[in-house]
Design a protein around this motif. Structure first.
Motif, PDB file in Angstrom:
ATOM      1  N   GLU A  36       0.813  -1.218   0.000  1.00 11.83           N
ATOM      2  CA  GLU A  36       0.000   0.000   0.000  1.00 11.83           C
ATOM      3  C   GLU A  36       0.848   1.271   0.000  1.00 11.83           C
ATOM      4  O   GLU A  36       0.389   2.317  -0.450  1.00 11.83           O
ATOM      5  CB  GLU A  36      -0.921   0.009   1.218  1.00 11.83           C
ATOM      6  N   ASN A  37       2.076   1.202   0.500  1.00  9.18           N
ATOM      7  CA  ASN A  37       2.913   2.390   0.606  1.00  9.18           C
ATOM      8  C   ASN A  37       4.360   2.076   0.216  1.00  9.18           C
ATOM      9  O   ASN A  37       5.274   2.183   1.033  1.00  9.18           O
ATOM     10  CB  ASN A  37       2.859   2.924   2.043  1.00  9.18           C
ATOM     11  N   PRO A  38       4.598   1.684  -1.034  1.00  9.63           N
ATOM     12  CA  PRO A  38       5.954   1.290  -1.442  1.00  9.63           C
ATOM     13  C   PRO A  38       6.978   2.415  -1.310  1.00  9.63           C
ATOM     14  O   PRO A  38       8.165   2.154  -1.118  1.00  9.63           O
ATOM     15  CB  PRO A  38       5.774   0.869  -2.903  1.00  9.63           C
ATOM     16  N   LYS A  39       6.520   3.667  -1.382  1.00 14.12           N
ATOM     17  CA  LYS A  39       7.435   4.807  -1.263  1.00 14.12           C
ATOM     18  C   LYS A  39       8.168   4.785   0.079  1.00 14.12           C
ATOM     19  O   LYS A  39       9.359   5.083   0.146  1.00 14.12           O
ATOM     20  CB  LYS A  39       6.636   6.097  -1.411  1.00 14.12           C
ATOM     21  N   ARG A  40       7.459   4.405   1.155  1.00 15.68           N
ATOM     22  CA  ARG A  40       8.078   4.378   2.485  1.00 15.68           C
ATOM     23  C   ARG A  40       9.074   3.235   2.622  1.00 15.68           C
ATOM     24  O   ARG A  40       9.976   3.284   3.481  1.00 15.68           O
ATOM     25  CB  ARG A  40       6.979   4.266   3.564  1.00 15.68           C
ATOM     26  N   TYR A  41       8.943   2.189   1.789  1.00 14.48           N
ATOM     27  CA  TYR A  41       9.797   1.013   1.914  1.00 14.48           C
ATOM     28  C   TYR A  41      10.970   1.042   0.929  1.00 14.48           C
ATOM     29  O   TYR A  41      11.556   0.008   0.621  1.00 14.48           O
ATOM     30  CB  TYR A  41       8.963  -0.254   1.707  1.00 14.48           C
ATOM     31  N   HIS A  42      11.314   2.219   0.468  1.00 21.28           N
ATOM     32  CA  HIS A  42      12.472   2.349  -0.428  1.00 21.28           C
ATOM     33  C   HIS A  42      13.731   1.888   0.297  1.00 21.28           C
ATOM     34  O   HIS A  42      13.901   2.125   1.501  1.00 21.28           O
ATOM     35  CB  HIS A  42      12.623   3.802  -0.876  1.00 21.28           C
ATOM     36  N   SER A  43      14.626   1.272  -0.425  1.00 23.69           N
ATOM     37  CA  SER A  43      15.803   0.645   0.198  1.00 23.69           C
ATOM     38  C   SER A  43      16.723   1.633   0.907  1.00 23.69           C
ATOM     39  O   SER A  43      17.456   1.245   1.827  1.00 23.69           O
ATOM     40  CB  SER A  43      16.606  -0.119  -0.865  1.00 23.69           C
ATOM     41  N   ASP A  44      16.690   2.918   0.532  1.00 22.37           N
ATOM     42  CA  ASP A  44      17.585   3.905   1.126  1.00 22.37           C
ATOM     43  C   ASP A  44      17.031   4.538   2.413  1.00 22.37           C
ATOM     44  O   ASP A  44      17.749   5.275   3.089  1.00 22.37           O
ATOM     45  CB  ASP A  44      17.874   5.030   0.130  1.00 22.37           C
ATOM     46  N   LEU A  45      15.780   4.272   2.735  1.00 23.42           N
ATOM     47  CA  LEU A  45      15.150   4.900   3.896  1.00 23.42           C
ATOM     48  C   LEU A  45      15.314   4.033   5.144  1.00 23.42           C
ATOM     49  O   LEU A  45      15.660   2.852   5.053  1.00 23.42           O
ATOM     50  CB  LEU A  45      13.666   5.131   3.620  1.00 23.42           C
ATOM     51  N   PRO A  46      15.083   4.601   6.335  1.00 25.31           N
ATOM     52  CA  PRO A  46      15.179   3.807   7.557  1.00 25.31           C
ATOM     53  C   PRO A  46      14.239   2.602   7.513  1.00 25.31           C
ATOM     54  O   PRO A  46      13.124   2.685   6.999  1.00 25.31           O
ATOM     55  CB  PRO A  46      14.761   4.792   8.656  1.00 25.31           C
ATOM     56  N   ALA A  47      14.699   1.490   8.033  1.00 26.43           N
ATOM     57  CA  ALA A  47      13.931   0.251   7.994  1.00 26.43           C
ATOM     58  C   ALA A  47      12.612   0.386   8.750  1.00 26.43           C
ATOM     59  O   ALA A  47      12.570   0.943   9.850  1.00 26.43           O
ATOM     60  CB  ALA A  47      14.743  -0.890   8.596  1.00 26.43           C
ATOM     61  N   VAL A  48      11.550  -0.139   8.166  1.00 27.44           N
ATOM     62  CA  VAL A  48      10.272  -0.253   8.857  1.00 27.44           C
ATOM     63  C   VAL A  48      10.321  -1.572   9.625  1.00 27.44           C
ATOM     64  O   VAL A  48      10.266  -2.641   9.032  1.00 27.44           O
ATOM     65  CB  VAL A  48       9.094  -0.242   7.872  1.00 27.44           C
ATOM     66  N   ALA A  49      10.443  -1.491  10.930  1.00 27.67           N
ATOM     67  CA  ALA A  49      10.678  -2.693  11.719  1.00 27.67           C
ATOM     68  C   ALA A  49      10.012  -2.599  13.078  1.00 27.67           C
ATOM     69  O   ALA A  49       9.932  -1.521  13.665  1.00 27.67           O
ATOM     70  CB  ALA A  49      12.183  -2.921  11.910  1.00 27.67           C
ATOM     71  N   SER A  50       9.549  -3.723  13.577  1.00 24.18           N
ATOM     72  CA  SER A  50       9.057  -3.808  14.951  1.00 24.18           C
ATOM     73  C   SER A  50      10.239  -3.944  15.902  1.00 24.18           C
ATOM     74  O   SER A  50      11.386  -4.143  15.475  1.00 24.18           O
ATOM     75  CB  SER A  50       8.142  -5.027  15.099  1.00 24.18           C
ATOM     76  N   TRP A  51       9.965  -3.861  17.195  1.00 21.88           N
ATOM     77  CA  TRP A  51      11.017  -4.101  18.193  1.00 21.88           C
ATOM     78  C   TRP A  51      11.580  -5.501  18.024  1.00 21.88           C
ATOM     79  O   TRP A  51      12.802  -5.695  18.061  1.00 21.88           O
ATOM     80  CB  TRP A  51      10.444  -3.923  19.597  1.00 21.88           C
ATOM     81  N   ARG A  52      10.720  -6.477  17.822  1.00 21.70           N
ATOM     82  CA  ARG A  52      11.175  -7.861  17.639  1.00 21.70           C
ATOM     83  C   ARG A  52      12.052  -7.991  16.408  1.00 21.70           C
ATOM     84  O   ARG A  52      13.088  -8.664  16.435  1.00 21.70           O
ATOM     85  CB  ARG A  52       9.968  -8.780  17.534  1.00 21.70           C
TER      86      ARG A  52
END
Length: 290
Positions: free
Chosen positions: A110-126
């Motif tokens: 839904e939001n590929p722009k946020r998941y660009h390889s150069d941006l900070p990782a979208v990650a949970s604490w786990r």
């Protein structure tokens, strides 16, 4: 994940296989070796010491940033930059790790722009813990998320009176931090369409650490408890021994630090935020240390 992105993701492996060289696993393992070396080379040594942790007054409106309390830390290392989405995805390719949030794939589509390889990782604490532990195993160092005390001490350039983790402790739009976000007019992008910057866009704080104010909200080791500062231990505090009683069953609240790209004034070195440990959102990220 759609077919086009699948093809793009595996194209290097398809090309390698087509010309008779080693297969996909070897390709990603080679890339991971380079990434591990790069990540460990970006560790910044932080000389330990004593400081007064927390909000000295006027730095934050949040009640969980007080009282100010004495903390003494041993020496440690922390990464210069936030881990990128590209490096996090490479880790997943090599290890077969699946993100802890069951909505990860849906959000990415839904939001590929946020998941660009150069941006900070979208990650949970786990996710962040697993990545840092894997990095440490490969590098033969006890790598993990920083503690909350280590994070604040480093953001404030060894505990100095810096409200923001910038070159001079000031928040200056488009000079030391990203600009403040406002509700969109006809000539502006809506807040919901914004993304963080690639790590390292703005100058570092005085000890060489980038984006500890206002890019991604960064996970730290600690459980979250609103009143923890009232009884925190002084020497190398590790946070509360148990999660906050309001935590969802089996999914305790953890601490995020540093604000995020949708805020501005709240991106201080004392700002705290809570989130469930298996939650990953567009504002979350992390860096490792040891």
């Amino acid at each position: 994940m759609n077919t086009q992105r699948n093809l793009t993701r595996f194209l290097p492996c398809l090309l390698i296989t087509a010309i008779g060289m080693s297969g996909c696993n070897s390709y990603y393992e080679s890339q991971a070796e380079d990434m591990i070396e790069r990540q460990m080379d970006a560790m910044v040594f932080v000389k330990g010491g004593e400081f007064m942790m927390g909000n000295p007054g006027g730095w934050s409106v949040r009640s969980d940033t007080i009282p100010v309390h004495r903390v003494v830390l041993d020496d440690f290392y922390i990464q210069k930059y936030e881990v990128t989405q590209g490096d996090f995805e490479l880790f997943m390719e090599v290890t077969g790790y699946e993100p802890s949030s069951r909505f990860y794939g849906k959000w990415r589509d839904e939001n590929p722009k946020r998941y660009h390889s150069d941006l900070p990782a979208v990650a949970s604490w786990r996710d962040a813990v697993t990545y840092c532990n894997w990095l440490g195993e490969k590098a033969n160092e006890p790598t993990q998320l920083p503690t909350e005390a280590q994070w604040e001490y480093a953001a404030r350039a060894r505990g100095k009176a810096l409200r923001y983790a910038t070159k001079d402790g000031e928040a200056i739009e488009n000079e030391t931090m990203a600009p403040r976000r406002v509700r969109a007019r006809f000539d502006e992008s809506p807040v919901g369409s914004l993304v963080p910057h690639p790590p390292g866009k703005f100058p570092p704080n005085p000890i060489g650490l980038y984006d500890m104010s206002g890019n991604a909200a960064e996970w730290v080791q600690d459980y979250y408890q609103k009143d923890y500062y009232e009884y925190s231990q002084a020497h190398n505090p590790l946070g509360p021994k148990t999660p906050d009683a309001s935590s969802p069953p089996g999914n305790p609240y953890r601490v995020l630090r540093g604000g995020n790209f949708k805020d501005f004034v709240g991106n201080t070195t004392v700002t705290r935020r809570k989130e469930i440990q298996n939650g990953a959102g567009e504002t979350t990220g992390f860096r490792c240390g040891y």
